[in-house]
Design a protein around this motif. Structure first.
Motif, PDB file in Angstrom:
ATOM      1  N   LEU A   7       0.815  -1.208  -0.010  1.00  0.00           N
ATOM      2  CA  LEU A   7      -0.121  -0.278   0.077  1.00  0.00           C
ATOM      3  C   LEU A   7       0.850   1.453   0.039  1.00  0.00           C
ATOM      4  O   LEU A   7       0.499   2.128  -0.898  1.00  0.00           O
ATOM      5  N   GLU A   8       1.724   1.113   0.753  1.00  0.00           N
ATOM      6  CA  GLU A   8       2.884   2.285   1.017  1.00  0.00           C
ATOM      7  C   GLU A   8       3.514   2.723  -0.310  1.00  0.00           C
ATOM      8  O   GLU A   8       3.751   3.905  -0.819  1.00  0.00           O
ATOM      9  N   GLN A   9       4.082   1.495  -0.889  1.00  0.00           N
ATOM     10  CA  GLN A   9       4.722   1.753  -2.347  1.00  0.00           C
ATOM     11  C   GLN A   9       3.694   2.169  -3.446  1.00  0.00           C
ATOM     12  O   GLN A   9       4.193   2.747  -4.150  1.00  0.00           O
ATOM     13  N   ALA A  10       2.534   1.790  -3.460  1.00  0.00           N
ATOM     14  CA  ALA A  10       1.387   2.128  -4.289  1.00  0.00           C
ATOM     15  C   ALA A  10       1.523   3.895  -4.255  1.00  0.00           C
ATOM     16  O   ALA A  10       1.415   4.493  -5.304  1.00  0.00           O
ATOM     17  N   ALA A  65       5.429   9.572  -7.244  1.00  0.00           N
ATOM     18  CA  ALA A  65       6.428   9.725  -7.867  1.00  0.00           C
ATOM     19  C   ALA A  65       6.305   9.833  -9.521  1.00  0.00           C
ATOM     20  O   ALA A  65       6.840  10.562 -10.610  1.00  0.00           O
ATOM     21  N   ASP A  66       5.294   8.561  -9.931  1.00  0.00           N
ATOM     22  CA  ASP A  66       5.246   8.339 -11.244  1.00  0.00           C
ATOM     23  C   ASP A  66       3.935   9.239 -11.911  1.00  0.00           C
ATOM     24  O   ASP A  66       4.086   9.286 -13.269  1.00  0.00           O
ATOM     25  N   HIS A  67       3.096   9.439 -11.145  1.00  0.00           N
ATOM     26  CA  HIS A  67       2.038  10.340 -11.521  1.00  0.00           C
ATOM     27  C   HIS A  67       1.543  11.719 -11.369  1.00  0.00           C
ATOM     28  O   HIS A  67       0.516  12.202 -11.500  1.00  0.00           O
ATOM     29  N   GLY A  68       2.635  12.093 -10.217  1.00  0.00           N
ATOM     30  CA  GLY A  68       2.226  13.288  -9.662  1.00  0.00           C
ATOM     31  C   GLY A  68       0.939  13.440  -8.820  1.00  0.00           C
ATOM     32  O   GLY A  68       0.392  14.499  -8.526  1.00  0.00           O
ATOM     33  N   ILE A  69       0.580  12.204  -8.309  1.00  0.00           N
ATOM     34  CA  ILE A  69      -0.809  12.336  -7.424  1.00  0.00           C
ATOM     35  C   ILE A  69      -0.252  12.138  -5.970  1.00  0.00           C
ATOM     36  O   ILE A  69       0.090  11.212  -5.577  1.00  0.00           O
ATOM     37  N   ALA A  70      -0.544  13.198  -4.915  1.00  0.00           N
ATOM     38  CA  ALA A  70      -0.173  13.120  -3.763  1.00  0.00           C
ATOM     39  C   ALA A  70      -1.504  12.592  -2.940  1.00  0.00           C
ATOM     40  O   ALA A  70      -2.367  13.614  -2.742  1.00  0.00           O
ATOM     41  N   VAL A  71      -1.568  11.506  -2.524  1.00  0.00           N
ATOM     42  CA  VAL A  71      -2.832  10.902  -1.774  1.00  0.00           C
ATOM     43  C   VAL A  71      -2.233  10.320  -0.394  1.00  0.00           C
ATOM     44  O   VAL A  71      -0.939   9.683  -0.241  1.00  0.00           O
ATOM     45  N   ASP A  72      -3.101  10.091   0.490  1.00  0.00           N
ATOM     46  CA  ASP A  72      -2.655   9.470   1.899  1.00  0.00           C
ATOM     47  C   ASP A  72      -3.121   7.780   1.596  1.00  0.00           C
ATOM     48  O   ASP A  72      -4.014   7.492   0.410  1.00  0.00           O
ATOM     49  N   ARG A  73      -2.666   6.751   2.403  1.00  0.00           N
ATOM     50  CA  ARG A  73      -3.187   5.602   2.269  1.00  0.00           C
ATOM     51  C   ARG A  73      -4.778   5.383   2.354  1.00  0.00           C
ATOM     52  O   ARG A  73      -5.229   4.724   1.543  1.00  0.00           O
TER      53      ARG A  73
END
Length: 110
Positions: free
Chosen positions: A60-63, A69-77
């Motif tokens: 989950l943390e890696q996702a 990193a790859d998509h510029g989407i900053a979200v929480d778990r």
């Protein structure tokens, strides 16, 4: 006469003083064509506790980090989990017995 100072209560301290403009749209307007959507970033009224293995938590943390990193989407778990739940429930509604959830829960040893 008492010497105590009268202080405001919690309701007065934490009350909203400015009308909120960041209200989420009504659920029916927020629904995509597939039927379900994650609830996004807003106050949630209900809570559940889910226990996961170390490997699941690491995944989950890696996702979450990959989304950033790859998509510029900053979200929480929590947001990732809510979106995943929405996707699985939409698949269940759309495909019923052929859904990924039904197939995985019917696997032996689960």
């Amino acid at each position: 006469m008492t010497r105590r100072v009268a202080l405001p209560g919690a309701a007065e301290l934490f009350r909203t003083t400015v009308p909120r403009t960041d209200q989420a749209e009504p659920p029916e307007a927020a629904q995509p064509a597939g039927g379900r959507s994650g609830s996004g970033r807003r106050k949630h009224d209900s809570k559940i506790t889910v226990y996961v293995s170390d490997e699941e938590l690491l995944g989950l943390e890696q996702a979450r980090l990959a989304l950033r990193a790859d998509h510029g989407i900053a979200v929480d778990r929590g947001r990732v989990v809510r979106e995943a739940v929405a996707v699985v429930l939409a698949d269940l509604n759309r495909n019923g017995a052929d859904s990924v959830l039904v197939r995985r829960l019917q696997e032996p040893g689960e």
